[in-house]
Design a protein around this motif. Structure first.
Motif, PDB file in Angstrom:
ATOM      1  N   THR A   3       1.235  -1.142   0.165  1.00 19.66           N
ATOM      2  CA  THR A   3      -0.322   0.255  -0.372  1.00 19.66           C
ATOM      3  C   THR A   3       0.759   1.315   0.008  1.00 19.66           C
ATOM      4  O   THR A   3       1.495   0.949   0.788  1.00 19.66           O
ATOM      5  CB  THR A   3      -0.767   0.148   0.916  1.00 19.66           C
ATOM      6  OG1 THR A   3      -1.593  -1.031   1.192  1.00 19.66           O
ATOM      7  CG2 THR A   3      -1.891   1.173   1.267  1.00 19.66           C
ATOM      8  N   TYR A  24      -4.932  -2.972  -8.063  1.00 15.32           N
ATOM      9  CA  TYR A  24      -6.302  -3.655  -7.124  1.00 15.32           C
ATOM     10  C   TYR A  24      -7.162  -4.221  -7.912  1.00 15.32           C
ATOM     11  O   TYR A  24      -8.501  -4.715  -8.121  1.00 15.32           O
ATOM     12  CB  TYR A  24      -6.853  -1.543  -7.414  1.00 15.32           C
ATOM     13  CG  TYR A  24      -6.209  -1.196  -5.882  1.00 15.32           C
ATOM     14  CD1 TYR A  24      -6.199  -2.060  -4.746  1.00 15.32           C
ATOM     15  CD2 TYR A  24      -5.955   0.082  -6.108  1.00 15.32           C
ATOM     16  CE1 TYR A  24      -5.538  -1.674  -3.318  1.00 15.32           C
ATOM     17  CE2 TYR A  24      -5.068   0.286  -5.072  1.00 15.32           C
ATOM     18  CZ  TYR A  24      -4.850  -0.526  -3.473  1.00 15.32           C
ATOM     19  OH  TYR A  24      -4.773   0.394  -2.199  1.00 15.32           O
ATOM     20  N   GLU A  55     -10.269   2.145  -1.393  1.00 17.22           N
ATOM     21  CA  GLU A  55      -9.047   1.757  -1.169  1.00 17.22           C
ATOM     22  C   GLU A  55      -7.913   3.302  -1.167  1.00 17.22           C
ATOM     23  O   GLU A  55      -7.070   3.242  -0.630  1.00 17.22           O
ATOM     24  CB  GLU A  55      -8.778   1.106  -2.658  1.00 17.22           C
ATOM     25  CG  GLU A  55      -9.846  -0.535  -2.924  1.00 17.22           C
ATOM     26  CD  GLU A  55      -9.069  -1.032  -1.660  1.00 17.22           C
ATOM     27  OE1 GLU A  55      -8.332  -0.709  -0.888  1.00 17.22           O
ATOM     28  OE2 GLU A  55      -9.888  -2.378  -1.682  1.00 17.22           O
TER      29      GLU A  55
END
Length: 329
Positions: A3, A24, A55
């Motif tokens: 991330t 993703y 996200e």
């Protein structure tokens, strides 16, 4: 899946945001396929926009203000446009008549994504050649008898060139541009690598930068991003009988990384390069420079007193050897 940090996200380019979006999509794409065999993305209730909402925005600094947030949304939309244009994703019209849902194409599944989320889009050999040729320049060195020997250099930013140190060992040298213009070596500052056969050339006078107008710097990659068997393309100005210098390219295969001399790493390739290719770029099919043609360790060298090798070169210096130098040039 890694991330990104908020600070990293704020500095993303369109291609980096595209890489994150594609990652993703891959993670959340169902294995089910439609009647044409396309994998479809149905995970987010609001389509691909849900990636931004669920996200990306949660890791965004909520105190960044409205303007940065709008910039992030524009960046995200530009990334969708990029992926669609490159045929990495395509609109999934079975889900909506709008552009909210996308399918991941087979090309999207195979494209590589760097650890910093930047896309590496595979190109054809023709695409790489057309992109690279204008930025690969002819270096001519002259010995004490004024006999010329060919070498190669290439643009790595607006006023810097990269070549091999041994190309600069003769009495004098000059750089020839595609326009027919040329500039003598004394108009450059030479920054030699402390241990490797590489040198960065910087213009002494800002007004000389006009010579680079319309020429693009080559994208610098990393030799660790290629695998044995990958196609490599080497560019240079070989020593061949001709009234005018000719830029050629030769294809080959990356064979691995080997160590010679001071246990330094070298990119080993099957490209049948010869004298004059020294200092030229070696590119992958992602359009990235991964090495600089440097020397041959497989055959004896015949320099003919010229200083520039006239032998078969099948080794290159990994491009990452200059990264530290670039920070101080």
């Amino acid at each position: 899946m890694k991330t990104p940090e908020t600070q990293e996200l704020q500095s993303f380019s369109v291609s980096q945001m595209g890489g994150l979006l594609l990652a993703y999509l891959r993670r959340n794409t169902r294995e089910a396929a439609d009647h044409q065999g396309h994998r479809s993305f149905h995970y987010y209730p609001t389509g691909v926009e849900g990636i931004l909402e669920f996200e990306i925005l949660p890791i965004w600094n909520g105190n960044a203000g409205t303007e940065p947030l709008n910039r992030l949304r524009h960046l995200f939309n530009d990334a969708i446009t990029l992926l669609n244009r490159e045929d990495l994703i395509r609109p999934d019209l079975s889900q909506s008549s709008s552009r909210e849902f996308f399918q991941l194409t087979s090309r999207g599944e195979s494209v590589q994504i760097r650890s910093n989320w930047e896309l590496r889009l595979m190109k054809s050999t023709t695409d790489v050649i057309e992109m690279v040729r204008p930025s690969v320049l002819h270096l001519v060195a002259y010995d004490q008898n004024d006999d010329p020997a060919n070498g190669t250099c290439f643009i790595i930013d607006g006023n810097h060139l990269l070549t091999c140190k041994h190309n600069l060992d003769l009495q004098r040298w000059e750089i020839h541009f595609p326009t027919g213009q040329q500039i003598s070596g004394d108009r450059f500052v030479v920054h030699p690598h402390p241990t490797r056969d590489l040198a960065i050339l910087s213009l002494r006078e800002p007004e000389d930068a006009v010579l680079f107008k319309g020429l693009s710097p080559l994208l610098l990659g990393h030799s660790t991003l290629i695998s044995p068997g990958d196609t490599l393309i080497a560019f240079g100005y070989p020593d061949i009988p001709s009234r005018y210098p000719i830029q050629l390219h030769v294809d080959g295969i990356y064979q691995g990384t080997t160590r010679y001399y001071n246990n330094d790493p070298y990119v080993t390739m099957s490209n049948p390069v010869q004298g004059g290719y020294s200092g030229g770029p070696v590119l992958s099919l992602y359009g990235e420079v991964v090495a600089v043609t440097t020397q041959s360790t497989g055959r004896g060298d015949d320099t003919n007193g010229a200083g520039i090798e006239r032998s078969v070169h099948n080794h290159g210096t990994p491009i990452e050897e200059i990264f530290t130098m670039l920070q101080s040039v």
